[in-house]
Design an enzyme around this catalytic site. Structure first.
Site, PDB file in Angstrom:
ATOM      1  N   SER A  22       0.801  -1.234   0.000  1.00 20.02           N
ATOM      2  CA  SER A  22       0.000   0.000   0.000  1.00 20.02           C
ATOM      3  C   SER A  22       0.833   1.282   0.000  1.00 20.02           C
ATOM      4  O   SER A  22       0.476   2.240  -0.700  1.00 20.02           O
ATOM      5  CB  SER A  22      -0.981  -0.003   1.172  1.00 20.02           C
ATOM      6  OG  SER A  22      -1.966  -0.974   0.942  1.00 20.02           O
ATOM      7  N   THR A  67      -6.024  -3.515   7.699  1.00 24.74           N
ATOM      8  CA  THR A  67      -5.822  -4.862   7.168  1.00 24.74           C
ATOM      9  C   THR A  67      -5.925  -5.895   8.286  1.00 24.74           C
ATOM     10  O   THR A  67      -6.319  -5.575   9.414  1.00 24.74           O
ATOM     11  CB  THR A  67      -4.487  -4.939   6.377  1.00 24.74           C
ATOM     12  OG1 THR A  67      -4.441  -6.198   5.705  1.00 24.74           O
ATOM     13  CG2 THR A  67      -3.256  -4.789   7.260  1.00 24.74           C
ATOM     14  N   LYS A  71     -10.173  -5.868  10.220  1.00 22.52           N
ATOM     15  CA  LYS A  71     -11.200  -5.339   9.312  1.00 22.52           C
ATOM     16  C   LYS A  71     -12.622  -5.359   9.896  1.00 22.52           C
ATOM     17  O   LYS A  71     -13.444  -4.548   9.503  1.00 22.52           O
ATOM     18  CB  LYS A  71     -11.172  -6.091   7.977  1.00 22.52           C
ATOM     19  CG  LYS A  71      -9.956  -5.736   7.127  1.00 22.52           C
ATOM     20  CD  LYS A  71     -10.037  -6.367   5.749  1.00 22.52           C
ATOM     21  CE  LYS A  71      -8.739  -6.144   4.995  1.00 22.52           C
ATOM     22  NZ  LYS A  71      -8.830  -6.562   3.587  1.00 22.52           N
ATOM     23  N   GLY A 131     -15.493 -20.514  -2.226  1.00 17.48           N
ATOM     24  CA  GLY A 131     -15.083 -20.067  -0.897  1.00 17.48           C
ATOM     25  C   GLY A 131     -16.200 -19.334  -0.181  1.00 17.48           C
ATOM     26  O   GLY A 131     -17.106 -18.784  -0.815  1.00 17.48           O
ATOM     27  N   GLY A 134     -13.754 -14.920   4.789  1.00 12.00           N
ATOM     28  CA  GLY A 134     -13.895 -13.461   4.845  1.00 12.00           C
ATOM     29  C   GLY A 134     -13.924 -12.828   3.462  1.00 12.00           C
ATOM     30  O   GLY A 134     -14.808 -12.009   3.161  1.00 12.00           O
ATOM     31  N   ASN A 155     -18.451 -24.090  -1.097  1.00 16.91           N
ATOM     32  CA  ASN A 155     -17.447 -24.101  -0.035  1.00 16.91           C
ATOM     33  C   ASN A 155     -17.243 -25.518   0.481  1.00 16.91           C
ATOM     34  O   ASN A 155     -18.156 -26.346   0.442  1.00 16.91           O
ATOM     35  CB  ASN A 155     -17.885 -23.190   1.121  1.00 16.91           C
ATOM     36  CG  ASN A 155     -16.709 -22.772   1.977  1.00 16.91           C
ATOM     37  OD1 ASN A 155     -15.663 -22.396   1.460  1.00 16.91           O
ATOM     38  ND2 ASN A 155     -16.862 -22.850   3.290  1.00 16.91           N
ATOM     39  N   ARG A 156     -16.009 -25.791   0.925  1.00 16.78           N
ATOM     40  CA  ARG A 156     -15.695 -27.097   1.509  1.00 16.78           C
ATOM     41  C   ARG A 156     -16.645 -27.370   2.670  1.00 16.78           C
ATOM     42  O   ARG A 156     -17.217 -28.444   2.800  1.00 16.78           O
ATOM     43  CB  ARG A 156     -14.234 -27.080   1.968  1.00 16.78           C
ATOM     44  CG  ARG A 156     -13.771 -28.320   2.653  1.00 16.78           C
ATOM     45  CD  ARG A 156     -12.317 -28.212   3.018  1.00 16.78           C
ATOM     46  NE  ARG A 156     -12.048 -27.085   3.909  1.00 16.78           N
ATOM     47  CZ  ARG A 156     -10.856 -26.766   4.368  1.00 16.78           C
ATOM     48  NH1 ARG A 156      -9.792 -27.455   3.992  1.00 16.78           N
ATOM     49  NH2 ARG A 156     -10.689 -25.749   5.166  1.00 16.78           N
ATOM     50  N   GLY A 250      -5.580 -11.217  -8.957  1.00 23.68           N
ATOM     51  CA  GLY A 250      -6.132 -10.207  -8.054  1.00 23.68           C
ATOM     52  C   GLY A 250      -5.335  -8.911  -7.939  1.00 23.68           C
ATOM     53  O   GLY A 250      -5.674  -8.060  -7.104  1.00 23.68           O
TER      54      GLY A 250
HETATM   55  P1  ATR Z   1     -10.028 -15.249   3.893  1.00 26.01           P
HETATM   56  O1  ATR Z   1     -10.276 -14.115   4.843  1.00 26.01           O
HETATM   57  O2  ATR Z   1      -8.760 -15.124   3.093  1.00 26.01           O
HETATM   58  O3  ATR Z   1     -11.205 -15.538   3.040  1.00 26.01           O
HETATM   59  P2  ATR Z   1     -10.721 -17.464   5.609  1.00 26.01           P
HETATM   60  O4  ATR Z   1     -11.850 -16.689   6.180  1.00 26.01           O
HETATM   61  O5  ATR Z   1      -9.866 -18.284   6.511  1.00 26.01           O
HETATM   62  O6  ATR Z   1      -9.720 -16.533   4.815  1.00 26.01           O
HETATM   63  O7  ATR Z   1     -11.334 -18.411   4.457  1.00 26.01           O
HETATM   64  C1  ATR Z   1     -10.568 -19.322   3.736  1.00 26.01           C
HETATM   65  C2  ATR Z   1     -11.434 -19.943   2.643  1.00 26.01           C
HETATM   66  O8  ATR Z   1     -10.632 -20.894   1.919  1.00 26.01           O
HETATM   67  C3  ATR Z   1     -12.625 -20.721   3.163  1.00 26.01           C
HETATM   68  O9  ATR Z   1     -13.656 -20.699   2.195  1.00 26.01           O
HETATM   69  C4  ATR Z   1     -12.043 -22.135   3.285  1.00 26.01           C
HETATM   70  O10 ATR Z   1     -13.003 -23.164   3.284  1.00 26.01           O
HETATM   71  P3  ATR Z   1     -13.678 -23.657   4.677  1.00 26.01           P
HETATM   72  O11 ATR Z   1     -14.706 -22.613   5.031  1.00 26.01           O
HETATM   73  O12 ATR Z   1     -14.268 -24.966   4.368  1.00 26.01           O
HETATM   74  O13 ATR Z   1     -12.554 -23.731   5.688  1.00 26.01           O
HETATM   75  C5  ATR Z   1     -11.220 -22.187   2.032  1.00 26.01           C
HETATM   76  N1  ATR Z   1     -10.179 -23.200   2.099  1.00 26.01           N
HETATM   77  C6  ATR Z   1      -9.008 -23.131   2.781  1.00 26.01           C
HETATM   78  N2  ATR Z   1      -8.290 -24.255   2.591  1.00 26.01           N
HETATM   79  C7  ATR Z   1      -9.011 -25.063   1.782  1.00 26.01           C
HETATM   80  C8  ATR Z   1      -8.831 -26.342   1.203  1.00 26.01           C
HETATM   81  N3  ATR Z   1      -7.708 -27.048   1.413  1.00 26.01           N
HETATM   82  N4  ATR Z   1      -9.795 -26.855   0.391  1.00 26.01           N
HETATM   83  C9  ATR Z   1     -10.921 -26.146   0.155  1.00 26.01           C
HETATM   84  N5  ATR Z   1     -11.171 -24.924   0.663  1.00 26.01           N
HETATM   85  C10 ATR Z   1     -10.240 -24.380   1.459  1.00 26.01           C
END
Ligand code: ATR
Length: 287
Positions: A22, A67, A71, A131, A134, A155-156, A250
């Site tokens: 930044s 950051t 946030k 995903g 956040g 999402n997973r 990004g």
């Molecule tokens: P950010 O603020 O960067 O979004 P976060 O809130 O920790 O970080 O979210 C990470 C995202 O990546 C989530 O959607 C997470 O899925 P889960 O909600 O199931 O945890 C996803 N993610 C991280 N590692 C993953 C993996 N190995 N396979 C699939 N999804 C993953």
């Protein structure tokens, strides 16, 4: 630039802040636009955020970026908050007013402007969002706010996708967001989609990781947008391209979130030609 008695200060609060790009964005803009402004990182220790924001107000600091990990927490320290930022529940930009700071989310407006600059539309589009953390949660709000026709939110962990979908759908008054388990991606109806990669999978140094590896998935993608910019080309982007789609990283989102913050602080519009120059500086810095 000469620092003198009229120089105004902006900065970044977070923890850590040591790797931020930044200052490069804002100090390049100030120099190029001939404005007396400096932008500095402020490392704020856990538990001292409210004190930091109060101190910034007292010191007449014009604006701050916020950051990780502050946030959401910063919202409690604000005098006012913009509607989109309030819905998202995350603020990354503070603008000083006489009564305290007003909070905005320029990450999402930045993503929107980055997409516009590449000719990618959200209004009326069928979107797949990967995903529900956040970052992806904020993208879901953006898609709904900008009139996406349908968003398959994969999402997973299904619970997280369901929570986001319920919140956003209730707010817009229609079932725009459809939550799904990542593993069920084959159930997405045939068609061509804009796919936005909002998980942390594929981030350096795990360059060979990808959230979905199945070729059949990429046949449904006309455009892929990864929120990650390090590495420059993620495996997700490579797979989109290998199946004939266009793919973007990004970095322009990072660029435009900074440009929009700069515009809010200085009440100006930054010309696109200047945005391009800052973009080149960012490219050089990360390569
Ligand atoms: P950010 O603020 O960067 O979004 P976060 O809130 O920790 O970080 O979210 C990470 C995202 O990546 C989530 O959607 C997470 O899925 P889960 O909600 O199931 O945890 C996803 N993610 C991280 N590692 C993953 C993996 N190995 N396979 C699939 N999804 C993953």
């Amino acid at each position: 630039m000469e620092i003198n008695g009229k120089t105004r200060t902006c900065g970044l609060i977070g923890n850590p802040v040591e790797h931020t790009l930044s200052p490069l964005i804002h100090n390049t803009l100030a120099k190029r636009l001939g404005q007396e402004l400096v932008y500095v990182p402020f490392h704020v220790e856990q538990g001292r955020l409210a004190e930091a924001v109060k101190g910034a107000q007292a010191l007449n600091i014009l604006g701050l970026n916020v950051t990780v990990p502050y946030k959401s927490e910063v919202i409690a320290c604000l005098a006012q908050i913009d509607d989109l930022a309030k819905n998202i529940g995350a603020v990354n930009t503070l603008v000083r007013t006489a009564d305290g700071y007003k909070g905005y989310n320029t990450d999402m407006e930045g993503l929107y402007r980055a997409m516009q600059s590449e000719g990618i539309r959200i209004a009326g589009e069928q979107i797949i969002l990967l995903g529900a953390g956040g970052a992806a949660r904020a993208v879901a709000w953006l898609c709904a706010a900008k009139g996406a026709e349908k968003v398959y939110l994969l999402n997973r962990t299904l619970d997280r996708a369901q929570t986001v979908a319920a919140e956003v759908n209730a707010s817009v008054g229609r079932e725009t967001i459809m939550p799904m388990k990542l593993a069920d991606h084959a159930a997405i109806p045939e068609g061509k989609y804009l796919a936005i990669q909002g998980t942390s999978v594929g981030l350096s140094p795990n360059n060979e990781d990808v959230v979905i590896a199945d070729d059949a998935f990429y046949e449904k993608v006309h455009t892929g947008f990864d929120l990650i910019y390090n590495p420059w080309e993620t495996k997700f982007m490579r797979l989109v391209k290998a199946h004939g789609g266009r793919a973007y990283n990004g970095l322009k989102m990072l660029l435009y979130q900074g440009i929009i913050a700069y515009e809010l602080w200085n009440e100006i519009a930054v010309p696109e030609s200047e945005a391009q120059i800052v973009y080149e500086s960012l490219r050089n810095a990360i390569s």
